[in-house]
Design a protein around this motif. Structure first.
Motif, PDB file in Angstrom:
ATOM      1  N   ALA A 190      -7.727   4.169  -7.684  1.00 23.41           N
ATOM      2  CA  ALA A 190      -7.932   4.435  -6.209  1.00 23.41           C
ATOM      3  C   ALA A 190      -7.494   6.167  -6.274  1.00 23.41           C
ATOM      4  O   ALA A 190      -8.334   7.050  -5.910  1.00 23.41           O
ATOM      5  CB  ALA A 190      -7.049   3.908  -5.193  1.00 23.41           C
ATOM      6  N   LEU A 191      -6.398   6.447  -7.002  1.00 21.43           N
ATOM      7  CA  LEU A 191      -5.953   7.891  -7.054  1.00 21.43           C
ATOM      8  C   LEU A 191      -6.917   8.470  -7.905  1.00 21.43           C
ATOM      9  O   LEU A 191      -7.282   9.682  -7.395  1.00 21.43           O
ATOM     10  CB  LEU A 191      -4.414   7.793  -7.681  1.00 21.43           C
ATOM     11  CG  LEU A 191      -3.791   9.107  -7.705  1.00 21.43           C
ATOM     12  CD1 LEU A 191      -3.633   9.438  -6.121  1.00 21.43           C
ATOM     13  CD2 LEU A 191      -2.433   8.891  -8.315  1.00 21.43           C
ATOM     14  N   GLU A 248      -6.706   1.043  -2.410  1.00 22.20           N
ATOM     15  CA  GLU A 248      -5.467   0.659  -3.192  1.00 22.20           C
ATOM     16  C   GLU A 248      -5.497  -0.834  -3.623  1.00 22.20           C
ATOM     17  O   GLU A 248      -5.144  -1.377  -4.673  1.00 22.20           O
ATOM     18  CB  GLU A 248      -4.284   1.169  -2.594  1.00 22.20           C
ATOM     19  CG  GLU A 248      -3.199   1.054  -3.452  1.00 22.20           C
ATOM     20  CD  GLU A 248      -1.779   1.700  -2.684  1.00 22.20           C
ATOM     21  OE1 GLU A 248      -0.552   1.374  -3.048  1.00 22.20           O
ATOM     22  OE2 GLU A 248      -2.258   2.070  -1.412  1.00 22.20           O
ATOM     23  N   VAL A 304       0.891  -1.132   0.011  1.00 13.20           N
ATOM     24  CA  VAL A 304      -0.036  -0.089  -0.034  1.00 13.20           C
ATOM     25  C   VAL A 304       0.798   1.321  -0.041  1.00 13.20           C
ATOM     26  O   VAL A 304       0.789   2.123   0.845  1.00 13.20           O
ATOM     27  CB  VAL A 304      -0.904  -0.070   1.278  1.00 13.20           C
ATOM     28  CG1 VAL A 304      -2.079  -1.053   0.965  1.00 13.20           C
ATOM     29  CG2 VAL A 304      -0.194  -0.285   2.516  1.00 13.20           C
ATOM     30  N   ARG A 358      -4.019   0.605  -7.775  1.00 12.63           N
ATOM     31  CA  ARG A 358      -3.881   2.014  -7.166  1.00 12.63           C
ATOM     32  C   ARG A 358      -3.958   3.217  -8.292  1.00 12.63           C
ATOM     33  O   ARG A 358      -4.606   3.982  -7.887  1.00 12.63           O
ATOM     34  CB  ARG A 358      -2.017   1.855  -7.384  1.00 12.63           C
ATOM     35  CG  ARG A 358      -1.379   2.978  -6.619  1.00 12.63           C
ATOM     36  CD  ARG A 358       0.129   2.693  -6.415  1.00 12.63           C
ATOM     37  NE  ARG A 358       0.283   1.498  -5.556  1.00 12.63           N
ATOM     38  CZ  ARG A 358       0.972   0.405  -5.726  1.00 12.63           C
ATOM     39  NH1 ARG A 358       1.476   0.444  -6.984  1.00 12.63           N
ATOM     40  NH2 ARG A 358       0.631  -0.729  -5.256  1.00 12.63           N
ATOM     41  N   LEU A 384       0.770   3.714  -1.883  1.00 14.13           N
ATOM     42  CA  LEU A 384      -0.101   5.215  -2.006  1.00 14.13           C
ATOM     43  C   LEU A 384      -0.963   5.494  -0.773  1.00 14.13           C
ATOM     44  O   LEU A 384      -0.900   6.671  -0.312  1.00 14.13           O
ATOM     45  CB  LEU A 384      -1.348   4.898  -3.066  1.00 14.13           C
ATOM     46  CG  LEU A 384      -2.351   6.050  -3.151  1.00 14.13           C
ATOM     47  CD1 LEU A 384      -1.673   7.322  -3.886  1.00 14.13           C
ATOM     48  CD2 LEU A 384      -3.543   5.466  -4.109  1.00 14.13           C
ATOM     49  N   PHE A 395      -7.479   4.380   2.266  1.00 16.12           N
ATOM     50  CA  PHE A 395      -6.650   4.391   1.128  1.00 16.12           C
ATOM     51  C   PHE A 395      -6.093   3.144   0.865  1.00 16.12           C
ATOM     52  O   PHE A 395      -5.888   2.770  -0.092  1.00 16.12           O
ATOM     53  CB  PHE A 395      -5.663   5.404   1.382  1.00 16.12           C
ATOM     54  CG  PHE A 395      -5.868   6.743   0.758  1.00 16.12           C
ATOM     55  CD1 PHE A 395      -5.403   7.293  -0.490  1.00 16.12           C
ATOM     56  CD2 PHE A 395      -6.926   7.686   1.126  1.00 16.12           C
ATOM     57  CE1 PHE A 395      -5.733   8.497  -0.999  1.00 16.12           C
ATOM     58  CE2 PHE A 395      -7.163   9.006   0.742  1.00 16.12           C
ATOM     59  CZ  PHE A 395      -6.491   9.432  -0.354  1.00 16.12           C
TER      60      PHE A 395
END
Length: 255
Positions: free
Chosen positions: A127-128, A119, A46, A124, A48, A115
């Protein structure tokens, strides 16, 4: 806990298994994905979430320093009264600027957990994107609502143009909705919506309404992914298969 049946028999231990099955149905897929990835890769799974959490902590520490609040204001604080281009320029960093009037540990815990789950469950890049889209949705809603005014539907008073945006919480709400949708944790997603709706009804402030805007953006993204996600994956699979077929045929012809 004991439950009495219609015949008067006392059946022991029936509530525990029922709750266990309900929890497994709601969170089983989510737990398997998140727990399995974390067990294999630990915190490396994880990056991020760790980066986002550290940025929230960093911005909180900086804004407590002499002159630090002004610096954070210039680089990452978004208000509806700012020019639109300046708002959008600051929005990526506004995801990580915590509220001054709330304990930072709450924001850190939310960002780290939500997050990390998103993620792993969403991937990733998605999610961003969801985190950014939820924040932008809240930012744009605030501008429109201030223009509409308190007399219009979901409008806001002009004084809210000077209020800081929701910060990381809008991104957290959007990610929670999309992760719950992807993992088919419907009751969890509904609970988030109900909680945010209650917050907006009981405390009708800018942050609460921005959370509703983030929910709307997240539901739209999740629904579009549901409709088109499988289609695009099939297209990519066909493209890869076609490329491999052409490469094989070219190699055979060259020999």
């Amino acid at each position: 806990m004991n439950l009495t049946s219609r015949t008067g028999d006392v059946r022991r231990g029936t509530v525990g298994p029922l709750l266990g099955r309900a929890a497994a149905a709601e969170w089983g897929e989510l737990w398997a994905a998140v727990g399995g990835r974390l067990a294999r890769r630990r915190l490396a799974a994880v990056p991020l979430a760790l980066t986002a959490t550290l940025l929230v902590l960093l911005f909180d520490l900086v804004q407590q320093l002499p002159g630090g609040a002004g610096f954070v204001e210039r680089v990452g604080v978004v208000r509806a009264g700012l020019p639109l281009e300046l708002e959008l320029l600051r929005t990526p960093l506004s995801l990580f600027v915590p509220a001054l009037d709330l304990p930072v540990w709450g924001a850190l815990a939310q960002v780290l957990v939500v997050f990390a789950v998103a993620e792993i469950v969403l991937g990733r890049p998605l999610a961003l994107f969801v985190a950014y889209a939820g924040t932008v949705a809240g930012t744009l809603y605030a501008r429109v609502a201030v223009d509409v005014g308190p007399g219009g539907f979901l409008g806001l008073p002009a004084t809210d143009a000077l209020v800081r945006d929701a910060g990381p919480s809008a991104a957290v709400v959007a990610l929670a909705i999309c992760a719950a949708w992807r993992a088919r944790a419907w009751f969890t997603g509904a609970a988030v919506v109900a909680l945010m709706g209650t917050e907006a009804a009981v405390l009708p402030n800018l942050a609460g309404l921005e959370h509703l805007a983030a929910i709307a953006a997240a539901v739209l993204i999740a629904a579009l992914g549901e409709v088109f996600g499988g289609y695009w994956s099939r297209v990519l699979a066909l493209a890869r298969a076609a490329t491999e077929t052409v490469r094989t045929a070219s190699g055979a012809a060259a020999r």
